[in-house]
Enzyme design. Structure first.
Site, short mmCIF file in Angstrom:
data_model
loop_
_atom_site.label_atom_id
_atom_site.label_comp_id
_atom_site.label_asym_id
_atom_site.label_seq_id
_atom_site.Cartn_x
_atom_site.Cartn_y
_atom_site.Cartn_z
N ASP A 120 52.77 25.23 76.20
CA ASP A 120 51.46 25.72 75.82
C ASP A 120 50.46 25.01 76.75
OD1 ASP A 120 49.32 26.81 74.18
OD2 ASP A 120 49.13 24.80 73.35
N ASP A 129 46.35 24.79 76.07
CA ASP A 129 45.19 24.19 75.42
C ASP A 129 45.59 23.17 74.36
OD1 ASP A 129 42.76 25.73 76.48
OD2 ASP A 129 44.16 27.32 75.99
#
Length: 234
Positions: free
Chosen positions: A13, A15
């Site tokens: 991922d 953020d």
């Protein structure tokens, strides 16, 4: 934690996991809610994290009770203007550079699978081209193959298909996530997941991860049968 899995590929991922960008969303959302004499708390943040923009915007206006005054679409327009000024200042999370460089140098194929759309991705990563250039590919939230945002598995399944010789068997993939929706997406894709949550995230939302760490600096590749970090002791 799962027994040593035979991990061959790693998905990240972005953020709140590789980049310290979640604080920007929090800051902007607090400013917007203050106009309505409301406060932004972590239980709401947890429901929004990791989702596509329009999905998290709907959660925001509905859960705070401001949907009669501000639509999800108008919220995004207002938020966008503020975020565009903040994103280019994004910093890497502790341990992100070391882990990405190590996996790449060890020949482990890696990629990014994020709910961010292209315009935001480019703003957030513009100072970190070296790290993101090591990714085999990047799958973004506005990718045509990503019909639904996390916790739907779409983004991770699309990422698995795009590796050389893909699709890669889900049981051979390790996902790194910080958000409950992202952990759910990884599990829905049949993948293993290491969660690196913000310390303010309720512990009950961390249970479905295979491993929970306080920082990427705490990750031990050997736990997952991956090449160990080089011995730096003298």
């Amino acid at each position: 934690m799962a027994a040593k899995a035979s991990i061959s590929h790693v998905l990240f991922d972005m953020d709140g996991l590789l980049l310290d960008t979640e604080k920007f969303y929090t800051e902007v959302q607090e400013i917007i809610l203050a106009r309505y004499n409301k406060t932004f708390d972590w239980s709401l943040k947890a429901k929004m994290m990791g989702k596509k923009a329009i999905e998290s915007a709907r959660v925001f206006v509905e859960e705070t009770g401001i949907s009669d005054s501000l639509s999800a679409e108008d919220f995004l327009v207002e938020r966008e203007e503020m975020l565009q000024k903040l994103f280019p200042t994004s910093e890497l999370m502790p341990g992100a550079s070391r882990l990405v460089k190590h996996l790449h140098a060890s020949g482990i194929p890696i990629c990014v699978a994020t709910g961010s759309h292209r315009r935001h991705f480019e703003l957030k990563t513009q100072r970190h081209g070296e790290i993101f250039s090591l990714m085999h590919h990047v799958v973004l939230g506005d990718d045509p193959e990503v019909k639904q945002g996390k916790p739907s598995p779409d983004v991770f399944l699309a990422a698995a298909r795009r590796f050389e010789g893909g699709p890669v068997d889900s049981q051979k993939i390790l996902v790194f996530e910080d958000a409950p929706a992202g952990v759910g997406a990884a599990k829905n894709a049949g993948m293993y997941v290491v969660m690196v949550p913000d310390p303010r995230l309720n512990i009950s939302l961390q249970k479905s991860a295979d491993q929970v760490l306080s920082s990427l600096l705490d990750f031990n590749p050997s736990d997952w049968g991956l090449p160990p970090f080089p011995d730096t002791t003298v």
